[in-house]
Design a protein around this motif. Structure first.
Motif, mmCIF file in Angstrom:
data_model
loop_
_atom_site.group_PDB
_atom_site.id
_atom_site.type_symbol
_atom_site.label_atom_id
_atom_site.label_comp_id
_atom_site.label_asym_id
_atom_site.label_seq_id
_atom_site.Cartn_x
_atom_site.Cartn_y
_atom_site.Cartn_z
ATOM 1 N N TYR A 1 -2.055 8.163 14.892
ATOM 2 C CA TYR A 1 -1.550 7.473 13.692
ATOM 3 C C TYR A 1 -1.220 6.019 14.018
ATOM 4 O O TYR A 1 -1.538 5.104 13.249
ATOM 5 C CB TYR A 1 -0.329 8.243 13.156
ATOM 6 C CG TYR A 1 0.601 7.395 12.331
ATOM 7 C CD1 TYR A 1 0.200 6.886 11.102
ATOM 8 C CD2 TYR A 1 1.890 7.094 12.788
ATOM 9 C CE1 TYR A 1 1.046 6.082 10.350
ATOM 10 C CE2 TYR A 1 2.739 6.305 12.047
ATOM 11 C CZ TYR A 1 2.320 5.798 10.838
ATOM 12 O OH TYR A 1 3.157 5.006 10.113
ATOM 13 N N LEU B 1 9.713 6.605 9.586
ATOM 14 C CA LEU B 1 8.723 5.871 10.369
ATOM 15 C C LEU B 1 9.301 4.613 11.029
ATOM 16 O O LEU B 1 8.593 3.882 11.716
ATOM 17 C CB LEU B 1 7.517 5.516 9.484
ATOM 18 C CG LEU B 1 6.749 6.779 9.056
ATOM 19 C CD1 LEU B 1 5.780 6.476 7.925
ATOM 20 C CD2 LEU B 1 6.014 7.390 10.232
ATOM 21 N N ALA C 1 0.294 5.119 1.593
ATOM 22 C CA ALA C 1 -0.643 5.698 2.564
ATOM 23 C C ALA C 1 -0.321 7.166 2.844
ATOM 24 O O ALA C 1 0.093 7.510 3.949
ATOM 25 C CB ALA C 1 -0.601 4.870 3.851
ATOM 26 N N PRO C 2 -0.506 8.039 1.850
ATOM 27 C CA PRO C 2 -0.137 9.446 2.076
ATOM 28 C C PRO C 2 -1.109 10.168 3.009
ATOM 29 O O PRO C 2 -2.300 9.876 3.032
ATOM 30 C CB PRO C 2 -0.225 10.054 0.668
ATOM 31 C CG PRO C 2 -1.226 9.210 -0.057
ATOM 32 C CD PRO C 2 -1.069 7.818 0.506
ATOM 33 N N SER C 3 -0.577 11.111 3.765
ATOM 34 C CA SER C 3 -1.412 12.028 4.553
ATOM 35 C C SER C 3 -1.641 13.262 3.687
ATOM 36 O O SER C 3 -0.690 13.781 3.096
ATOM 37 C CB SER C 3 -0.681 12.450 5.828
ATOM 38 O OG SER C 3 -0.293 11.318 6.557
ATOM 39 N N ARG D 1 7.801 2.069 3.131
ATOM 40 C CA ARG D 1 7.564 3.486 3.426
ATOM 41 C C ARG D 1 8.880 4.136 3.820
ATOM 42 O O ARG D 1 9.928 3.483 3.844
ATOM 43 C CB ARG D 1 6.530 3.605 4.552
ATOM 44 C CG ARG D 1 6.974 2.928 5.830
ATOM 45 C CD ARG D 1 5.883 2.932 6.901
ATOM 46 N NE ARG D 1 6.330 2.225 8.094
ATOM 47 C CZ ARG D 1 5.555 1.916 9.121
ATOM 48 N NH1 ARG D 1 4.287 2.247 9.104
ATOM 49 N NH2 ARG D 1 6.042 1.281 10.171
ATOM 50 N N VAL E 1 -2.904 3.030 11.816
ATOM 51 C CA VAL E 1 -2.107 2.323 10.807
ATOM 52 C C VAL E 1 -2.092 0.817 11.104
ATOM 53 O O VAL E 1 -2.167 -0.018 10.192
ATOM 54 C CB VAL E 1 -0.684 2.938 10.710
ATOM 55 C CG1 VAL E 1 0.200 2.544 11.874
ATOM 56 C CG2 VAL E 1 -0.007 2.564 9.413
ATOM 57 N N GLU F 1 -4.599 8.895 4.389
ATOM 58 C CA GLU F 1 -4.568 8.957 5.854
ATOM 59 C C GLU F 1 -5.040 10.331 6.322
ATOM 60 O O GLU F 1 -4.261 11.149 6.826
ATOM 61 C CB GLU F 1 -3.180 8.570 6.353
ATOM 62 C CG GLU F 1 -2.825 7.155 5.883
ATOM 63 C CD GLU F 1 -1.932 6.360 6.814
ATOM 64 O OE1 GLU F 1 -0.995 6.935 7.373
ATOM 65 O OE2 GLU F 1 -2.181 5.133 6.961
ATOM 66 N N ARG G 1 0.843 -1.206 0.000
ATOM 67 C CA ARG G 1 0.000 0.000 0.000
ATOM 68 C C ARG G 1 0.871 1.247 0.000
ATOM 69 O O ARG G 1 2.055 1.222 0.370
ATOM 70 C CB ARG G 1 -0.978 -0.018 1.147
ATOM 71 C CG ARG G 1 -0.619 0.031 2.630
ATOM 72 C CD ARG G 1 0.711 0.230 3.092
ATOM 73 N NE ARG G 1 0.829 0.400 4.531
ATOM 74 C CZ ARG G 1 1.501 1.396 5.108
ATOM 75 N NH1 ARG G 1 2.151 2.286 4.400
ATOM 76 N NH2 ARG G 1 1.596 1.466 6.422
HETATM 77 N N1 GLU Z 1 0.647 8.706 6.340
HETATM 78 C C1 GLU Z 1 2.046 8.570 6.595
HETATM 79 C C2 GLU Z 1 2.811 9.664 5.876
HETATM 80 O O1 GLU Z 1 2.275 10.260 4.946
HETATM 81 C C3 GLU Z 1 2.603 7.237 6.143
HETATM 82 C C4 GLU Z 1 2.141 6.143 6.988
HETATM 83 C C5 GLU Z 1 2.698 4.776 6.638
HETATM 84 O O2 GLU Z 1 3.125 4.530 5.499
HETATM 85 O O3 GLU Z 1 2.664 3.939 7.539
HETATM 86 O O4 GLU Z 1 3.935 9.934 6.238
#
Ligand code: GLU
Length: 304
Positions: free
Chosen positions: A177, A199, A9-11, A195, A181, A43, A7
């Motif tokens: 978050y 993180l 998962a952009p904010s 990612r 997640v 996200e 996946r």
């Molecule tokens: N939403 C997070 C971001 O944009 C990424 C979260 C993830 O990939 O776990 O930095």
């Protein structure tokens, strides 16, 4: 054989910039190289940080870049019931407690480690008299959190002394978050998370929650994060330039170069779709530098 499902998962805190393109490209290539699925999850869990129009702009840019996801796009803003249900289970297991401390009270007294201030445990055994609940925290047992990453060196984190009891529901009632997640990756049956390495330090917290909730741990691959000349991650705050339709061809090439992937020769003759196909066929995780940060190409950094 385990089915591969990845996946991005952009904010929606701004338009897609080079840093997020690298995470999108890495997760996309890793999934497609293994004939896997690739989902898009927005996200949008934090309305105060959201920028109007950013979700549409990110989706449009991914389309213009020729990146195709599987299934419908999911939105965290529509999944609160799932996070609520997970917190209900943790309450039942007596892993959660109400915390009445403000951020300032904590930063004034807490030990600060690489992951931030370590919660001193003030409300762990009940709210002190006269205090009302603000946030909800999860009790952290004295365990060592370990992450085996496909690229980065193995990480060991003493959760209790380096992170402390952490927030799962914020004072403004928003879900953190970390809980969202974990719930989403499990519910969407994500087998591989690719990612940015910013993180990596959050991952032991996520694995801890997975274990408390009896959820599987996906495979992790943390890619180097694109930084500017001051070593700051490209972001809205550092005025990172958005990726635009005009430079999408060079943006794809730059992302592949950043990840040290082989390129077709001559690279500029390849169409957008040929470039992706080449990159999918030749995706090589071992070529990606095993470091947490790498300098972004100059054209994506705002001059001083
Ligand atoms: N939403 C997070 C971001 O944009 C990424 C979260 C993830 O990939 O776990 O930095």
């Amino acid at each position: 054989m385990t089915r591969y499902r990845g996946r991005f998962a952009p904010s929606p805190t701004g338009p897609l910039h080079f840093g997020s393109l690298v995470a999108a490209a890495g997760s996309y290539l890793d999934a497609r190289h293994q004939q896997g699925e690739w989902l898009l999850r927005i996200e949008d869990l934090d309305p105060p940080r959201e920028i109007a129009g950013a979700t549409d702009s990110i989706i449009r840019t991914l389309e213009q870049l020729g990146m195709t996801w599987d299934g419908p796009i999911s939105y965290q803003s529509q999944r609160s019931h799932l996070y609520d249900e997970a917190l209900g289970r943790l309450w039942q297991q007596d892993y959660l407690y109400d915390c009445g401390c403000s951020r300032k009270e904590i930063t004034d007294t807490a030990v600060v480690t690489e992951t931030g201030p370590v919660y001193p445990g003030t409300c762990r055994n009940g709210l002190p008299p006269g205090r009302s609940p603000r946030s909800v925290r999860v009790r952290v047992d004295p365990v060592t959190g370990s992450v085996r990453d496909r690229l980065q060196a193995p990480l060991q984190q003493q959760l209790a002394s380096e992170v402390g009891d952490f927030i799962v529901r914020r004072a403004d009632q928003l879900f953190s978050y970390q809980i969202a997640v974990v719930v989403d990756d499990a519910e969407q049956q994500i087998s591989h998370v690719v990612r940015g390495a910013d993180l990596l330090d959050s991952t032991p917290r996520q694995i801890y929650l997975q274990q408390l909730l009896g959820l599987p741990t996906p495979e992790y691959l943390h890619l180097p994060v694109a930084v500017d000349s001051k070593l700051a991650k490209l972001s809205k705050q550092t005025f990172a330039r958005p990726v635009t339709p005009d430079d999408r061809h060079s943006a794809i090439i730059n992302a592949l170069r950043f990840l040290r992937q082989p390129l077709p020769d001559p690279v500029h003759d390849a169409s957008r779709d040929e470039l992706w196909q080449w990159a999918i066929d030749h995706w090589d995780v071992t070529a990606v530098p095993a470091c947490r940060t790498l300098a972004a190409p100059v054209e994506y950094i705002e001059p001083d």
